[in-house]
Enzyme design. Sequence first.
Site, PDB file in Angstrom:
ATOM      1  N   CYS A  76      -3.871   0.250  13.020  1.00 47.07           N
ATOM      2  CA  CYS A  76      -2.660  -0.451  13.449  1.00 47.07           C
ATOM      3  C   CYS A  76      -1.864   0.433  14.415  1.00 47.07           C
ATOM      4  CB  CYS A  76      -1.857  -0.928  12.246  1.00 47.07           C
ATOM      5  SG  CYS A  76      -0.673  -2.225  12.659  1.00 47.07           S
ATOM      6  N   HIS A 163      -6.124  -4.087   9.149  1.00 45.68           N
ATOM      7  CA  HIS A 163      -5.945  -3.210   7.983  1.00 45.68           C
ATOM      8  C   HIS A 163      -7.124  -3.309   7.015  1.00 45.68           C
ATOM      9  CE1 HIS A 163      -1.815  -1.935   8.803  1.00 45.68           C
ATOM     10  NE2 HIS A 163      -1.711  -3.106   9.394  1.00 45.68           N
ATOM     11  N   GLU A 165      -7.573  -1.422   4.497  1.00 45.43           N
ATOM     12  CA  GLU A 165      -7.159  -0.874   3.207  1.00 45.43           C
ATOM     13  C   GLU A 165      -6.572  -1.913   2.255  1.00 45.43           C
ATOM     14  OE1 GLU A 165      -3.564  -0.249   5.948  1.00 45.43           O
ATOM     15  OE2 GLU A 165      -5.727  -0.381   6.145  1.00 45.43           O
TER      16      GLU A 165
END
EC number: 6.3.5.2
Length: 186
Positions: A76, A163, A165
Site C-alpha cells: 500500500c 493488502h 495480510e
Amino acid sequence: MSIVIINNFGQYNHRISRTLKYLNIENSLIPNTTSFEEIEQMNPKGIILGGGPSIERIGNCKEIILNMDIPILGICLGHQIIADVFGGETKSAEIESYAQIELNILKENGLFKGIGDSLKVWASHKDEVVTLPENFEILANSDKCDIEAMKHEDKNIYGIQFHPEVQHTPRGGEIFENFNKICENY
C-alpha cells in the site's frame, strides 16, 4: 535472520507481523523512524514496508530503500514510497477502493508463484501509483487500479497496492511465503 517490517502507522501493520508469525517466519516490527544503521545491525534477510496514512509520515523509508541491498516488499503506502523513490508518480485514485477486488496477474514471477492468473485481494486505499517508475514492470492490475503490483527489473524490490495480510485476501499467506523464499534465495 528475520524479515524487518517497517511500521508506517497503517491500520494493518501489526497484522503483517502476526501473519508472518503464523507462517513461522521470524520478523520484527519497528517504527519507520528507526535509523538505517540500526536496521543494518539487525542483519535482516528482507524488508517489508507497511501501509500508512500519509506520504508525509514515512520516516526513514526512502533511505532504507536506497541503501539496503536485500529484497524489499512495499505494501500500500510502502508500494507508493517505492514508486516515488524510483521516479514514479502517485495520485488520488478516481475511485477510492475499500473492498475485495479481483487481481489480474499479468506475469509469472516469484511473488505470485503458484497463485495462477487471478486472485481475490483486499484493497484499502485512496491513492495509487499512476506512473510506473523507470526500470519497473507491472506484475498485476485490476479494474480499480492499473498498477496493483510491480517489480524492479534488476533488483528484488516489489510493490503491491493491496493488502495480503488481511483475511479478505484468502491467499495472502502464500504471497508472504513467496517473499520469504525470495529473501532466503537472495
